[in-house]
Design a protein around this motif. Sequence first.
Motif, PDB file in Angstrom:
ATOM      1  N   GLU A  21       0.813  -1.208   0.000  1.00 51.17           N
ATOM      2  CA  GLU A  21       0.000   0.000   0.000  1.00 51.17           C
ATOM      3  C   GLU A  21       0.858   1.273   0.000  1.00 51.17           C
ATOM      4  O   GLU A  21       1.895   1.334   0.652  1.00 51.17           O
ATOM      5  N   THR A  22       0.413   2.302  -0.733  1.00 52.31           N
ATOM      6  CA  THR A  22       1.075   3.602  -0.684  1.00 52.31           C
ATOM      7  C   THR A  22       0.117   4.606  -0.063  1.00 52.31           C
ATOM      8  O   THR A  22      -1.025   4.741  -0.502  1.00 52.31           O
ATOM      9  N   ILE A  23       0.590   5.288   1.002  1.00 58.23           N
ATOM     10  CA  ILE A  23      -0.231   6.311   1.652  1.00 58.23           C
ATOM     11  C   ILE A  23       0.236   7.681   1.179  1.00 58.23           C
ATOM     12  O   ILE A  23       1.419   8.006   1.283  1.00 58.23           O
ATOM     13  N   TYR A  24      -0.712   8.446   0.642  1.00 60.04           N
ATOM     14  CA  TYR A  24      -0.395   9.813   0.232  1.00 60.04           C
ATOM     15  C   TYR A  24      -0.659  10.746   1.407  1.00 60.04           C
ATOM     16  O   TYR A  24      -1.749  11.273   1.561  1.00 60.04           O
ATOM     17  N   ALA A  25       0.348  10.958   2.261  1.00 61.30           N
ATOM     18  CA  ALA A  25       0.154  11.797   3.454  1.00 61.30           C
ATOM     19  C   ALA A  25       0.012  13.260   3.067  1.00 61.30           C
ATOM     20  O   ALA A  25      -0.735  13.997   3.699  1.00 61.30           O
ATOM     21  N   LEU A  26       0.732  13.692   2.015  1.00 61.94           N
ATOM     22  CA  LEU A  26       0.574  15.051   1.480  1.00 61.94           C
ATOM     23  C   LEU A  26       0.398  14.967  -0.023  1.00 61.94           C
ATOM     24  O   LEU A  26       1.145  14.263  -0.702  1.00 61.94           O
ATOM     25  N   LYS A  27      -0.619  15.693  -0.523  1.00 62.69           N
ATOM     26  CA  LYS A  27      -0.931  15.639  -1.949  1.00 62.69           C
ATOM     27  C   LYS A  27      -0.834  17.016  -2.574  1.00 62.69           C
ATOM     28  O   LYS A  27      -1.664  17.884  -2.320  1.00 62.69           O
ATOM     29  N   ASP A  28       0.213  17.234  -3.367  1.00 67.82           N
ATOM     30  CA  ASP A  28       0.371  18.442  -4.156  1.00 67.82           C
ATOM     31  C   ASP A  28       0.062  19.722  -3.354  1.00 67.82           C
ATOM     32  O   ASP A  28      -0.812  20.497  -3.711  1.00 67.82           O
ATOM     33  N   VAL A  29       0.806  19.907  -2.275  1.00 69.95           N
ATOM     34  CA  VAL A  29       0.561  21.044  -1.378  1.00 69.95           C
ATOM     35  C   VAL A  29       1.374  22.266  -1.803  1.00 69.95           C
ATOM     36  O   VAL A  29       2.592  22.202  -1.935  1.00 69.95           O
ATOM     37  N   SER A  30       0.674  23.380  -2.055  1.00 70.25           N
ATOM     38  CA  SER A  30       1.328  24.661  -2.289  1.00 70.25           C
ATOM     39  C   SER A  30       0.673  25.659  -1.347  1.00 70.25           C
ATOM     40  O   SER A  30      -0.539  25.839  -1.378  1.00 70.25           O
ATOM     41  N   MET A  31       1.467  26.274  -0.498  1.00 67.51           N
ATOM     42  CA  MET A  31       0.917  27.277   0.420  1.00 67.51           C
ATOM     43  C   MET A  31       2.024  28.203   0.879  1.00 67.51           C
ATOM     44  O   MET A  31       3.200  27.934   0.652  1.00 67.51           O
ATOM     45  N   SER A  32       1.640  29.313   1.475  1.00 67.72           N
ATOM     46  CA  SER A  32       2.659  30.227   1.968  1.00 67.72           C
ATOM     47  C   SER A  32       2.256  30.822   3.305  1.00 67.72           C
ATOM     48  O   SER A  32       1.074  30.912   3.638  1.00 67.72           O
ATOM     49  N   VAL A  33       3.272  31.208   4.060  1.00 65.20           N
ATOM     50  CA  VAL A  33       3.075  31.846   5.364  1.00 65.20           C
ATOM     51  C   VAL A  33       3.658  33.246   5.269  1.00 65.20           C
ATOM     52  O   VAL A  33       4.792  33.420   4.834  1.00 65.20           O
ATOM     53  N   ARG A  34       2.864  34.233   5.660  1.00 70.39           N
ATOM     54  CA  ARG A  34       3.318  35.625   5.603  1.00 70.39           C
ATOM     55  C   ARG A  34       4.048  36.013   6.875  1.00 70.39           C
ATOM     56  O   ARG A  34       3.691  35.553   7.959  1.00 70.39           O
ATOM     57  N   ARG A  35       5.013  36.870   6.713  1.00 73.11           N
ATOM     58  CA  ARG A  35       5.767  37.366   7.864  1.00 73.11           C
ATOM     59  C   ARG A  35       4.814  37.982   8.902  1.00 73.11           C
ATOM     60  O   ARG A  35       3.970  38.810   8.561  1.00 73.11           O
ATOM     61  N   GLY A  36       4.916  37.538  10.147  1.00 72.64           N
ATOM     62  CA  GLY A  36       4.149  38.142  11.235  1.00 72.64           C
ATOM     63  C   GLY A  36       2.740  37.606  11.424  1.00 72.64           C
ATOM     64  O   GLY A  36       2.027  38.069  12.300  1.00 72.64           O
ATOM     65  N   GLU A  37       2.331  36.634  10.632  1.00 72.59           N
ATOM     66  CA  GLU A  37       0.954  36.144  10.807  1.00 72.59           C
ATOM     67  C   GLU A  37       0.878  34.937  11.754  1.00 72.59           C
ATOM     68  O   GLU A  37       1.868  34.256  11.994  1.00 72.59           O
ATOM     69  N   PHE A  38      -0.317  34.724  12.281  1.00 69.14           N
ATOM     70  CA  PHE A  38      -0.628  33.573  13.125  1.00 69.14           C
ATOM     71  C   PHE A  38      -1.531  32.683  12.278  1.00 69.14           C
ATOM     72  O   PHE A  38      -2.709  32.960  12.118  1.00 69.14           O
ATOM     73  N   LEU A  39      -0.919  31.649  11.713  1.00 65.65           N
ATOM     74  CA  LEU A  39      -1.639  30.776  10.800  1.00 65.65           C
ATOM     75  C   LEU A  39      -2.005  29.485  11.532  1.00 65.65           C
ATOM     76  O   LEU A  39      -1.173  28.915  12.230  1.00 65.65           O
ATOM     77  N   ILE A  40      -3.243  29.055  11.371  1.00 65.81           N
ATOM     78  CA  ILE A  40      -3.685  27.815  12.017  1.00 65.81           C
ATOM     79  C   ILE A  40      -4.029  26.775  10.953  1.00 65.81           C
ATOM     80  O   ILE A  40      -4.657  27.084   9.932  1.00 65.81           O
ATOM     81  N   LEU A  41      -3.566  25.547  11.221  1.00 69.21           N
ATOM     82  CA  LEU A  41      -3.859  24.415  10.356  1.00 69.21           C
ATOM     83  C   LEU A  41      -4.684  23.439  11.183  1.00 69.21           C
ATOM     84  O   LEU A  41      -4.202  22.928  12.202  1.00 69.21           O
TER      85      LEU A  41
END
Length: 225
Positions: A21-41
């Motif tokens: 079996e192959t598990i795709y833990a991350l699929k084609d992820v593109s994202m960015s974090v801006r300086r000084g922000e509080f980002l929640i996932l």
Amino acid sequence: MTDNIILRCEGVNKLYKQGEETIYALKDVSMSVRRGEFLILCGKSGSGKSTLLNVLSGFDVPTAGKVIIGGEDMAGMNDRQRAKLRNEKIGFVFQSYHLLPILTARENILSPLLIGKRPVNDKFFEELCGSLGITHRLEHLPSEMSGGECQRVAVARAMITQPDVLFADEPTGNLDKKSAGELIALLKQAHDRFGQTILMVTHDESLLPYGDRVYRMENGTPMLV
Ligand SMILES: Nc1ncnc2c1ncn2[C@@H]1O[C@H](COP(=O)(O)OP(=O)(O)O)[C@@H](O)[C@H]1O
Ligand SMILES: [Mg+2]
């Protein structure tokens, strides 16, 4: 503006092979974090939140895609180079604190500077500890502190180097409701006061209002909420 982006990833995939079996833990992820922000996932258990944090922070390498932090591309770095980058540009807070039991709170907090052979900024150290409400606990060992205090020490340790990004993976996960509320309020306060960029993972929906932006992870892909 791209110069306001402190961290970004493009086309990141992470596969785990388990037998056939192959598990795709991350699929084609593109994202960015801006300086000084509080980002929640946020997102359900098993959706890939920890895997994404580990890849973005250089603890783990993606199967494909690239991760750029503070203008430096992590692809092609060897383990030593990534360790140096982590020490200089990244702070990490774990669910279970990961403090060194034989060191006092003060020694734990200062350890990243010692490892990186960098000087201590006494004024910042005092302000940071004051802001996190742990000034009176500095000479104690982790075994002599509550869970909430241990996690606040862990946050101070992650922030002492003034990292480009502070990552926190379920930082309130081991705490009771009251300590969790205190921790998140203090984290938010430290973010505001020191302009610290934060990327925090949680599955606790009640914490989402603390985020400047919220991504929801579903089956290995984060979507902006
Ligand atoms: N080292 C590993 N080996 C195999 N599968 C893994 C490994 N780490 C994570 N996974 C799998 O990848 C998926 C995402 O896991 P994880 O990132 O830990 O999710 P979350 O943090 O959202 O709970 C899950 O299906 C998990 O079982
Ligand atoms: Mg996780």
